[in-house]
Design an enzyme around this catalytic site. Structure first.
Site, PDB file in Angstrom:
ATOM      1  CB  CYS A   2      -0.923   0.080   1.204  1.00 28.55           C
ATOM      2  SG  CYS A   2      -2.361  -0.950   1.050  1.00 28.55           S
ATOM      3  NE  ARG A  27       5.533   0.712  -0.243  1.00 30.51           N
ATOM      4  CZ  ARG A  27       6.513   0.643   0.641  1.00 30.51           C
ATOM      5  NH1 ARG A  27       7.728   0.874   0.262  1.00 30.51           N
ATOM      6  NH2 ARG A  27       6.274   0.354   1.884  1.00 30.51           N
ATOM      7  CD1 TRP A  75      -1.241  -6.346  -3.247  1.00 28.89           C
ATOM      8  CD2 TRP A  75      -1.491  -6.808  -1.071  1.00 28.89           C
ATOM      9  NE1 TRP A  75      -1.097  -7.701  -3.077  1.00 28.89           N
ATOM     10  CE2 TRP A  75      -1.245  -8.015  -1.763  1.00 28.89           C
ATOM     11  CE3 TRP A  75      -1.688  -6.867   0.308  1.00 28.89           C
ATOM     12  CZ2 TRP A  75      -1.185  -9.252  -1.109  1.00 28.89           C
ATOM     13  CZ3 TRP A  75      -1.633  -8.094   0.946  1.00 28.89           C
ATOM     14  CH2 TRP A  75      -1.372  -9.261   0.238  1.00 28.89           C
ATOM     15  CG  ASN A 100       0.989   0.187   4.484  1.00 33.62           C
ATOM     16  OD1 ASN A 100       0.532  -0.926   4.270  1.00 33.62           O
ATOM     17  ND2 ASN A 100       2.278   0.473   4.361  1.00 33.62           N
ATOM     18  N   GLY A 101      -1.658  -1.304   6.357  1.00 39.53           N
ATOM     19  CA  GLY A 101      -1.606  -2.251   7.470  1.00 39.53           C
ATOM     20  C   GLY A 101      -2.949  -2.916   7.696  1.00 39.53           C
ATOM     21  CD  GLU A 483      14.530 -16.188  -5.739  1.00 37.31           C
ATOM     22  OE1 GLU A 483      13.848 -16.550  -4.767  1.00 37.31           O
ATOM     23  OE2 GLU A 483      14.383 -15.074  -6.288  1.00 37.31           O
ATOM     24  CE  LYS A 487      11.861 -14.025  -8.330  1.00 42.44           C
ATOM     25  NZ  LYS A 487      12.396 -13.459  -7.222  1.00 42.44           N
ATOM     26  CD  GLU A 490       8.032 -13.684  -6.921  1.00 43.15           C
ATOM     27  OE1 GLU A 490       7.904 -12.938  -5.957  1.00 43.15           O
ATOM     28  OE2 GLU A 490       9.129 -13.825  -7.507  1.00 43.15           O
ATOM     29  CG  HIS A 506      11.799 -40.039  -0.990  1.00 45.06           C
ATOM     30  ND1 HIS A 506      11.791 -41.252  -0.348  1.00 45.06           N
ATOM     31  CD2 HIS A 506      13.108 -39.731  -1.180  1.00 45.06           C
ATOM     32  CE1 HIS A 506      13.026 -41.655  -0.129  1.00 45.06           C
ATOM     33  NE2 HIS A 506      13.850 -40.738  -0.635  1.00 45.06           N
ATOM     34  CE  LYS A 605      10.901  -5.014  -4.652  1.00 47.01           C
ATOM     35  NZ  LYS A 605      11.343  -6.241  -5.280  1.00 47.01           N
TER      36      LYS A 605
HETATM   37  N1  HGA Z   1      -6.225  -3.177   5.279  1.00 48.70           N
HETATM   38  C1  HGA Z   1      -6.311  -2.104   4.330  1.00 48.70           C
HETATM   39  C2  HGA Z   1      -4.928  -1.680   3.886  1.00 48.70           C
HETATM   40  C3  HGA Z   1      -4.215  -2.796   3.205  1.00 48.70           C
HETATM   41  C4  HGA Z   1      -2.701  -2.644   3.108  1.00 48.70           C
HETATM   42  O1  HGA Z   1      -2.040  -1.972   3.845  1.00 48.70           O
HETATM   43  N2  HGA Z   1      -2.076  -3.372   2.184  1.00 48.70           N
HETATM   44  O2  HGA Z   1      -0.679  -3.325   2.085  1.00 48.70           O
HETATM   45  C5  HGA Z   1      -7.172  -2.493   3.144  1.00 48.70           C
HETATM   46  O3  HGA Z   1      -7.438  -3.670   2.908  1.00 48.70           O
HETATM   47  O4  HGA Z   1      -7.608  -1.591   2.449  1.00 48.70           O
END
Ligand code: HGA
Length: 610
Positions: A2, A27, A75, A100-101, A483, A487, A490, A506, A605
């Site tokens: 975010c 991000r 995100w 963010n969080g 790795e 990649k 991803e 196995h 990211k």
């Molecule tokens: N929880 C919030 C913010 C998401 C976030 O920080 N993502 O990196 C949301 O879902 O909008």
């Protein structure tokens, strides 16, 4: 994750916010939005799902202007990707919030706030912040104290910026678990979740610490710690060179970053190794004293960094004569673990803000480790600040979501750590000298490995229609196979799994058929003959193989096996060199498949949420 940007200025800030979001888009890129307070104190909000460009188009179609604003690129963690869930979130058309969080107790708060008469218009946890601040404002009518009181109610992680229409001229920011940096201008100030967002407007930054709440106006920044006491935080002059718009002629950031590896590995080595020795001070001033006592290393990391740590385990136990464990941070932090005597805790993270790794470091502080060391790419990041020792990789800003140059510079740092611990721990001067000489050859050998680019671009065509793949390695090449598989999944969305090749019989042998390409990373050491037997096991079952090998390993291409010759190198640095063709393979497969290479779906990211 975010991206957050905010500005308090005299000039119109809309373009500054948009440029900040573009720079942070790696991000989080499922939706974006801005809230702007105009000169008549009207609050405007524009939100769009999709990339920042969608938001820019909407703002071009219906321009808004204003000198105070907050912006966000999301995100999603709570609530789907919809316009209603995009930030900023409002309360009572008065308070605007970006976050963010994760507010972990949001369901309880939501129940309480709903009972108080607040109406929720999104499914996010974030909206509780807006309403809680509004609720506190009914008591104090002062935005700073409303935020200070509100944050006490939140469990979980937040970096948040709050604006109040009735208290224009300032924003209040709060940090707990998610990074925030204040950018200092002349007659204007800024806030962002990463300094990269603000480089076009300032180079002077204050990195907020855990629990800080700050009031930012055009001319003043006041920071309060978690006890509410006003504090002075250091102003740091950034020397980061970064132009987010600059792909230097490459089609994608990822390709540019793959090709930067010889240079950034050289930068990581420069001034840190002499002809025959390593300067232990690169890990910190007390490093020599600490590293001399190390008998055990516990490595903690996530994702790509976990793979560099896994490689280091082979190196540390073989060359530095210390025992080593490695664990995924999200596992380590939630279980009781045993701390060996004289144990060094090593955390690895590109951003230095990886939520689980940081939490593991904080938890470990009380567990009795002798010292902590972080391997990190961002100076001033939380991980670096909170560790006793730090080794800075010199990868420069890494914008591609799939990590490339951060990985190889981490490996370079970890090999230097092996030398630094080993020389106190029974590594002979000869061995040390051999390791240092191998390190000196790294940039040129990486350059040579990059010349495989065209061959691998052609090879990639054979993968584009595949849905599954298997990567095999042995010894210190096993983490490189892991790795490689990471990649490929991803960025090309092809299911890829990595196995230590001794594990084939196995279970995974059952999967082998002509539709399951098998990518083999061959070492050129005592494990080569063992690996050759594993290759025969695959061949006997009709598998199609792609073998990355030293030409001295004597693999021959035939109907079922394609051999790609990797430059001959000293075995100690082979894991770093063999990484390059695997990065190129996933890149070219993704390009053929037409995926969004730099911003693959569902990822982002700098994983600052748990
Ligand atoms: N929880 C919030 C913010 C998401 C976030 O920080 N993502 O990196 C949301 O879902 O909008």
């Amino acid at each position: 994750m975010c991206g957050i940007v905010g500005a308090v200025a005299e000039r119109n800030v809309v373009e500054i916010l948009l440029e900040g979001l573009r720079r942070l888009e790696y991000r989080g890129y499922d939706s974006a939005g801005v809230a702007i307070l105009d000169d008549n104190n009207h609050l405007h909000r524009v939100r769009k799902t999709g990339k920042v460009q969608e938001l820019a188009n909407a703002l071009e179609a219906n321009p808004v202007r204003g000198s105070i604003g907050i912006a966000h690129t999301r995100w999603a963690t709570h609530g789907g990707v919809t316009e209603a869930n995009a930030h900023p979130h409002f309360s009572a058309e008065r308070v605007a919030v970006v976050h963010n969080g994760i507010i972990e107790n949001y369901q309880n708060l939501r129940r309480e706030l709903t009972a108080d008469g607040y109406h929720f218009s999104s499914d996010t946890d974030t909206e509780t912040i807006a309403h809680q601040v509004d609720k506190e404002l009914q008591q104090t009518n002062d935005l700073l104290s409303a935020v200070q009181t509100a944050v006490k109610k939140f469990d979980g992680a937040y970096g948040t910026v709050v604006m109040d229409k009735q208290d224009p001229g300032k924003v209040i920011v709060a940090r707990s678990g998610s990074p925030l940096v204040i950018g200092l201008g002349i007659g204007e100030n800024f806030i962002a979740s990463d300094q990269l967002a603000l480089l076009p407007v300032t180079r002077r930054f204050i990195f907020l610490e855990e629990g800080d709440v700050a009031e930012i106006s055009r001319t003043k920044v006041s920071v309060y710690d978690q006890t509410g006491a006003q504090v002075q935080r250091k102003v740091i002059e950034s020397d980061i060179q970064h132009d987010a718009g600059d792909k230097a002629g490459y089609r994608h950031y990822m390709l540019k970053e793959i090709h930067e590896q010889p240079v950034v590995v050289r930068n990581t080595l420069q001034g840190r190794i002499s002809e025959h020795d390593i300067n232990t001070e690169v890990f910190g001033v007390k490093a020599d004293e600490i590293l001399a006592k190390v008998k055990h290393v516990q490595i903690i990391a996530c994702g790509t960094s976990y793979h560099s740590g896994m490689t280091a385990r082979y190196w540390l136990e073989q060359h530095a004569n210390v025992s080593c464990n490695i664990e995924i941070a999200s596992e380590f932090r939630y279980r009781k673990s045993y701390v060996h005597p004289n144990s060094l805790l090593v955390t690895i993270s590109q951003s230095g803000e990886t939520a689980d790794t940081l939490a593991a470091l904080r938890l470990a502080k009380d567990l009795g480790y002798m010292a902590s060391l972080s391997i990190c790419n961002v100076p001033g990041s939380s991980l670096v600040r909170e560790s006793d020792l730090a080794f800075m990789t010199m990868a420069g800003a890494e914008i591609g979501v799939a990590s490339t140059k951060a990985f190889t510079t981490q490996l370079t740092g970890l090999l230097m750590l092996t030398a630094a611990i080993g020389k106190h721990n029974g590594m002979s001067p000869n061995q040390l000298e051999k390791m240092i000489s191998a390190l000196h050859t790294l940039p040129a050998k990486l350059e040579e490995a990059l010349t495989l680019s065209q061959e691998i671009e052609l090879l990639a065509e054979e993968f584009a229609d595949k849905h599954h793949s298997l990567f095999l390695g042995r010894g210190d090449q096993y983490p490189i196979a892991m790795e490689g598989a990471l990649k490929l999944k991803e960025i090309s969305y092809i299911h890829a799994e990595a196995y230590a090749s001794g594990e084939l019989k196995h279970g995974p042998l059952a999967l082998i058929d002509e539709n399951m390409p098998v990518i083999v990373v061959a070492p050129n050491n005592e494990l080569l003959e063992k690996l050759k037997s594993n290759v025969e096991e695959v061949r006997a079952r009709g598998g199609i193989m792609y073998v990355f090998a030293d030409k001295d390993a004597n693999f021959q291409s035939d109907d079922t096996m394609r051999v790609i010759n990797v430059p001959h190198v000293d075995q100690i640095i082979a894991p770093i060199i063999y990484t390059i063709p695997l990065q190129l393979l996933s890149y070219y497969v993704a390009v053929i498949k037409g995926t969004d290479v730099d911003q693959p779906r569902n990822l982002a990211k700098s994983v600052t949420v748990e």
